[in-house]
Write an enzyme that holds these catalytic residues in place. Structure first.
Site, mmCIF file in Angstrom:
data_model
loop_
_atom_site.group_PDB
_atom_site.id
_atom_site.type_symbol
_atom_site.label_atom_id
_atom_site.label_comp_id
_atom_site.label_asym_id
_atom_site.label_seq_id
_atom_site.Cartn_x
_atom_site.Cartn_y
_atom_site.Cartn_z
ATOM 1 N N GLN B 128 0.787 -1.046 -0.022
ATOM 2 C CA GLN B 128 0.267 -0.059 -0.083
ATOM 3 C C GLN B 128 0.869 1.236 0.071
ATOM 4 O O GLN B 128 1.906 1.367 0.783
ATOM 5 C CB GLN B 128 -0.985 0.018 1.171
ATOM 6 C CG GLN B 128 -1.913 1.023 1.281
ATOM 7 C CD GLN B 128 -2.879 0.924 2.484
ATOM 8 O OE1 GLN B 128 -2.255 1.314 3.634
ATOM 9 N NE2 GLN B 128 -4.052 0.661 2.435
ATOM 10 N N GLY B 129 0.791 2.146 -0.952
ATOM 11 C CA GLY B 129 1.264 3.491 -0.994
ATOM 12 C C GLY B 129 0.526 4.632 -0.736
ATOM 13 O O GLY B 129 -0.166 5.434 -1.796
ATOM 14 N N SER B 131 0.706 6.649 2.767
ATOM 15 C CA SER B 131 1.182 7.672 3.556
ATOM 16 C C SER B 131 2.498 8.350 2.756
ATOM 17 O O SER B 131 3.086 7.388 2.291
ATOM 18 C CB SER B 131 1.478 7.001 4.970
ATOM 19 O OG SER B 131 0.460 6.367 5.856
ATOM 20 N N SER B 163 4.148 -1.597 3.860
ATOM 21 C CA SER B 163 4.540 -2.730 4.466
ATOM 22 C C SER B 163 4.573 -3.763 3.315
ATOM 23 O O SER B 163 3.837 -3.771 2.199
ATOM 24 C CB SER B 163 3.209 -3.276 5.352
ATOM 25 O OG SER B 163 2.894 -2.401 6.197
ATOM 26 N N GLU B 246 -14.964 -5.441 5.908
ATOM 27 C CA GLU B 246 -14.493 -5.495 7.252
ATOM 28 C C GLU B 246 -15.315 -6.303 8.184
ATOM 29 O O GLU B 246 -15.427 -7.009 8.860
ATOM 30 C CB GLU B 246 -13.734 -4.319 7.517
ATOM 31 C CG GLU B 246 -13.246 -4.573 8.940
ATOM 32 C CD GLU B 246 -13.008 -3.096 9.557
ATOM 33 O OE1 GLU B 246 -13.470 -2.763 10.610
ATOM 34 O OE2 GLU B 246 -12.177 -2.505 9.004
#
Lengths: 298, 378
Positions: B128-129, B131, B163, B246
């Site tokens: 995931q990019g 932040s 991550s 979720e």
């Protein structure tokens, strides 16, 4: 698996809420517990829910609402014994509501009781909770045996769940009244509820309520199950979390209300004092944490 | 209210338990923490086992290869796999739980076909990019640029806290496509193959000493416009469409694990103050487990309470409190990390109140969305 209220339970909650809103406003609550109040609640079925075909989960919903309205009296004891009664546990140094109830029970290793009129002592002229009269006991004997250890355990389990439900309701109402105050109280030309220092205190009240509510509902639903494995653990968790929610929300409410929170006029102190009182019923948060540790170590 | 599960749910649980009993002995030991190639393989193998067992994409619709499970089945799955100490989702986290659901909701037919089957089989690892060094709590302030050049975007900027960046095949990236629009209206969501020229990945050493997070530097990286998911400048909305996947189950594995660690920790001490604090931690975790069930109950009815906003905040703080207690209980036995799960966890949990929404931001959100208090600047 369902820890949300059923449609019937929503109706039950709304019904008791309407009844309490109509007849138990704070003006009346502040007059304290008396026989007329007992009769009115008894007639509404608050003390006979199980014999009337409701389950403990329903009873928890009703007691949550009684807590929201801070209704005075030994309501939990009345509901679990089926009498107009207050109770003590191991400590007998203070007895509640002696002049109003018929019996005082002792719920300890076994269950015993005595007529309230048989107790003598000094009535406190300055009780911690102004709505809970206290007799400082000089003498009195719980002569009459009502039940054995099994009944004591049943009373303790049910009493704990209903007390936790009541504490949950208090914690919720403390939150509502404090949020309302923070929205209307203006300082530095802004509602104080716009400051993060206040917003975060209020968010923490919500956190305590949500977790406590889930724990209380889980414990009440567990009482309705025939399988008792893990029941005492679930009940202890509910008491820890609801007790803390009521007490800590009471302290937070006092702080956010500022100087007004320290006055007799604002209702916050009545809730906080009852929350402290209920921490002496069926185990404080600390003693219930000890119980949990003992269960974990076993 | 009802604690008991339905017959169908109990049967789902029994079948799953049987499958776990049969499958787990074949899982090799977990590779060492810094062996990223082996870790990727280990996580991907587990995903493949889930796929072969019919448990991959549990919450994905059947038409995309998922299982179309109910929220309660999803809860049971996380509960049972955690109780059995099965591998955690690991490197498959972004693909199975975020990027995959995003593609299902917003992707084109070609985008779905290119990625969804691979994610389910464990053949494609995502990172995931989102932040950036200058966009943490204020994520919408991100500045990585994607300038249109013909049929390509040209990317320049820097991402952080990515991550599994060092082993990922693909990334979900938020980039600025309109620098003049209000900040959350000029963002687009891109699929970024991580082997494109101009991408440089540098691991960050954490306080634990591990390197699961990476910085990603983007220098004139050319990405076809066809890799955009959703409309241009609509990425802020696109990235939030996965919330419904979720379904209140986000911290099930962690809570089951925490309850187990409490039982383990009870054996470490006979000190009354420590035991009382341990009982307190247990109460917090058990209450959150009940709240999780309540959230799932509400999701099953199509309603939502405040519970989802509460769990992350309360769990992360309870877990830190528990970790602190463990260090105190272990005393000088806790001065080495290797072989000491509780010490390692104490360090790892330092990040819990910061990652994915710092506790202070969570409190802002609760006070504004649940209580209706005045909003902070956006």
């Amino acid at each position: 698996m369902d820890l949300e209220l059923s449609d019937d339970q929503v109706s039950l909650r709304d019904g008791i809420q309407a009844l309490l809103a109509g007849r138990f406003d704070m003006e009346r609550v502040r007059t304290g517990f008396d026989r007329a109040m007992y009769d009115e609640l008894a007639e509404a079925g608050v003390f006979s829910l199980i014999s009337d075909g409701f389950v403990w989960a329903d009873a928890a919903i009703v007691f949550e609402q009684l807590g929201e309205f801070c209704v005075p009296g030994p309501l939990v004891t009345c509901a679990i014994t089926g009498e107009c009664a207050s109770h003590v546990e191991t400590s007998t140094v203070a007895i509640e509501h002696v002049s109003t109830v018929d019996y005082v029970y002792q719920i300890a290793d076994t269950v015993t009781r005595a007529p309230a009129s048989s107790f003598s002592g000094v009535a406190s002229d300055w009780p911690l909770d102004p709505l809970t009269p206290i007799l400082k006991v000089g003498s009195g004997v719980f002569g009459e045996s009502v039940g054995d250890a099994e009944l004591a355990q049943a009373f303790r389990r049910r009493g704990t769940v209903l007390t936790a439900a009541f504490q949950l309701g208090m914690a919720q109402r403390l939150t509502t009244m404090t949020v309302d105050y923070a929205k209307s109280r203006v300082q530095f030309d802004r509602p104080i509820g716009s400051f993060q220092a206040i917003k975060h205190l209020l968010a923490d009240m919500v956190v305590r309520n949500e977790v406590a509510r889930a724990a209380v509902y889980a414990a009440a639903a567990h009482l309705d199950e025939p399988d008792e494995s893990g029941l005492d653990r679930t009940i202890a968790v509910a008491k820890v979390l609801a007790g803390e929610a009521a007490v800590v929300n009471g302290k937070t409410a006092t702080q956010v209300h500022g100087g007004m929170g320290y006055t007799w006029e604002v209702d916050v102190h009545l809730y906080l004092k009852r929350a402290w009182l209920l921490e002496t019923h069926f185990g404080s948060a600390e003693s219930r944490c000890d119980d949990l540790a003992a269960i974990l170590s076993a | 209210m009802e604690l008991r599960y339905s017959e169908a749910e109990e049967s789902f649980r029994a079948t799953l338990r049987e499958w776990l009993e049969h499958s787990l002995p074949a899982v090799p030991p977990q590779p060492s923490r810094e062996d990223w190639v082996a870790r990727r393989q280990w996580d991907a193998d587990w995903q493949r086992r889930l796929f072969d067992g019919g448990y991959a994409g549990l919450n994905w619709p059947k038409e995309y290869g998922g299982q179309g499970a109910t929220p309660t089945e999803q809860l049971i799955f996380f509960e049972e796999t955690a109780k059995a100490r099965a591998p955690y989702v690991g490197a498959n986290f972004v693909g199975t739980l975020h990027a995959g659901p995003t593609l299902i909701e917003e992707g084109t037919g070609a985008q779905k076909a290119a990625h969804l089957p691979n994610i389910l089989r464990g053949d494609e690892i995502w990172c995931q990019g989102f932040s950036e060094p200058g966009a943490g709590s204020d994520l919408a302030g991100l500045r990585t640029r994607a300038d249109r050049d013909g049929d390509d975007y040209v990317l320049n900027g820097q991402k952080i806290w990515c991550s599994f960046g060092q082993i990922a095949d693909v990334g979900e990236f938020l980039v600025r496509t309109d620098p003049d629009a209000p900040k959350n209206r000029g963002i687009s969501w891109l699929i970024l193959p991580m082997d494109l020229p101009g991408i440089e990945i540098r691991p960050i050493k954490t306080a634990l000493g591990s390197s699961e997070f990476c910085e990603v530097f983007l220098t004139d990286v050319r990405v076809p416009v066809s890799q955009r998911v959703g409309a241009e400048n609509d990425g802020w909305r696109v990235t939030n469409v996965t919330l419904k996947y979720e379904r209140g189950t986000a911290f099930v594995s962690e809570l089951i694990d925490s309850l187990r660690l409490c039982r383990d920790a009870a054996k470490l001490t006979s000190d009354a103050a420590h035991l009382r604090e341990l009982g307190h931690c247990y109460a917090a975790f058990d209450g959150l487990w009940s709240l999780t069930k309540r959230n799932v109950s509400q999701t099953s009815r199509g309603t939502a309470g405040a519970g989802g906003m509460v769990i992350k905040l309360a769990y992360s703080e309870a877990r830190q409190r528990f970790g602190e207690l463990c260090l105190r209980m272990l005393e000088r036995d806790g001065l080495h990390i290797e072989g000491n799960e509780l010490v390692e966890e104490r360090l790892r949990t330092l990040a819990l109140t910061i990652a994915a929404g710092a506790s202070q931001i969570q409190r802002n959100i609760i006070s504004e969305r649940v209580l209706g208090l005045p909003r902070e600047p956006r």
